[in-house]
Write a protein that holds these residues in place. Structure first.
Motif, PDB file in Angstrom:
ATOM      1  N   LEU A 162       0.943  -1.291  -0.052  1.00 14.17           N
ATOM      2  CA  LEU A 162      -0.025  -0.041  -0.013  1.00 14.17           C
ATOM      3  C   LEU A 162       0.816   1.324   0.088  1.00 14.17           C
ATOM      4  CD1 LEU A 162      -2.895  -0.848   2.541  1.00 14.17           C
ATOM      5  CD2 LEU A 162      -2.905  -0.664   0.249  1.00 14.17           C
ATOM      6  N   GLY A 166      -0.451   2.524  -3.181  1.00 17.38           N
ATOM      7  CA  GLY A 166      -1.539   3.223  -2.654  1.00 17.38           C
ATOM      8  C   GLY A 166      -2.951   2.339  -3.036  1.00 17.38           C
ATOM      9  N   ASN A 167      -4.175   3.157  -2.899  1.00 23.94           N
ATOM     10  CA  ASN A 167      -5.367   2.481  -3.153  1.00 23.94           C
ATOM     11  C   ASN A 167      -6.439   3.450  -3.493  1.00 23.94           C
ATOM     12  OD1 ASN A 167      -7.870   1.119  -3.221  1.00 23.94           O
ATOM     13  ND2 ASN A 167      -7.116  -0.585  -1.589  1.00 23.94           N
ATOM     14  N   TRP A 172      -6.154   6.132  -0.546  1.00 24.88           N
ATOM     15  CA  TRP A 172      -4.939   5.942   0.246  1.00 24.88           C
ATOM     16  C   TRP A 172      -3.921   6.353  -0.881  1.00 24.88           C
ATOM     17  CZ3 TRP A 172      -5.878   0.608   2.819  1.00 24.88           C
ATOM     18  CH2 TRP A 172      -7.014   0.833   3.790  1.00 24.88           C
ATOM     19  N   VAL A 173      -2.945   7.358  -0.519  1.00 29.78           N
ATOM     20  CA  VAL A 173      -2.152   7.897  -1.580  1.00 29.78           C
ATOM     21  C   VAL A 173      -0.652   7.167  -1.301  1.00 29.78           C
ATOM     22  CG1 VAL A 173      -3.089  10.119  -1.518  1.00 29.78           C
ATOM     23  CG2 VAL A 173      -1.284   9.609   0.061  1.00 29.78           C
ATOM     24  N   GLN A 174       0.096   7.086  -2.289  1.00 31.55           N
ATOM     25  CA  GLN A 174       1.206   6.542  -2.152  1.00 31.55           C
ATOM     26  C   GLN A 174       2.206   7.322  -1.381  1.00 31.55           C
ATOM     27  OE1 GLN A 174       2.809   5.996  -6.356  1.00 31.55           O
ATOM     28  NE2 GLN A 174       0.639   4.991  -6.880  1.00 31.55           N
TER      29      GLN A 174
END
Length: 217
Positions: A162, A166-167, A172-174
């Motif tokens: 993740l 990310g997602n 959800w950011v990198q």
């Protein structure tokens, strides 16, 4: 072959070399010590194979110790902070911010400590390759360590994935684009832990093989 000497009128008879060569001694009786020597040679070979497995077991445990302790130390010292506009405000990423990384650290530390203690039993197996008790004890605890290290490495690997990718569905950011050192260290720790998992699986198979040979006798 017979020859006559005209001066002495005597006859000499020579025996050919072919007849002398044809004369041979009877074959020796079969030795009764051969089966006994073969038996001791086979017994030595069987004991040597067990000792070879024990030596390989000892060497693999040292490799697993290095992998688990390296993973635990690397994860435990992972910490990175980035400035935000001014040096007074900083973004910080640490392993203890995520429970999965904390579990990873504890799991690998326990596995490394166990492997250090297991060297004593591995040395007993080298000195006494026919002893089944130490092998059975190592097989049980090695299996438990396989489960523990696999669970801890898998949970940490999910967080590392993740962090890198990310997602988008969960927004959800990198974070690895900013915290590059943090992601590199956590990724290396996860790789080292999976190496330890593979070595522990090999140790379980070797202990099972040694016990199987012992049960056949």
């Amino acid at each position: 072959m017979a020859t006559t000497n005209p001066e002495t009128s005597s006859t000499t008879i020579n025996i050919g070399d072919d007849k002398a060569k044809s004369l041979s001694l009877p074959p020796p009786p079969p030795s009764t010590a051969a089966p006994k020597a073969t038996f001791f040679r086979m017994a030595r070979a069987k004991g040597g194979s067990r000792r070879c497995l024990s030596v390989m077991d000892f060497a693999l445990r040292i490799v697993a110790i290095g992998a688990t302790l390296a993973a635990a130390v690397t994860m435990g010292t992972t910490n990175e902070s980035l400035p935000f506009f001014t040096p007074l405000f900083r973004f910080q990423a640490s392993y203890d911010d995520m429970p999965a990384f904390t579990f990873f650290l504890i799991g690998n530390a326990i596995a490394g400590g166990y492997l250090v203690l297991s060297l004593c039993y591995s040395m007993v197996s080298i000195v006494r390759p026919r002893a089944a008790g130490p092998r059975l004890l190592l097989l049980i605890f090695d299996t438990v360590m396989v489960a523990l290290t696999t669970a801890s490495a898998s949970s940490a690997a999910a967080i590392v994935y993740l962090a890198h990718n990310g997602n988008a569905s969960a927004n959800w950011v990198q974070i690895c684009q900013q915290f590059q050192n943090f992601c590199q260290r956590t990724s290396g720790a996860v790789i080292a832990s999976f190496i330890a998992v593979v070595v522990l699986i090999l140790l379980v198979f070797m202990s099972a093989l040694a016990l199987r040979r012992h049960s056949r006798q």
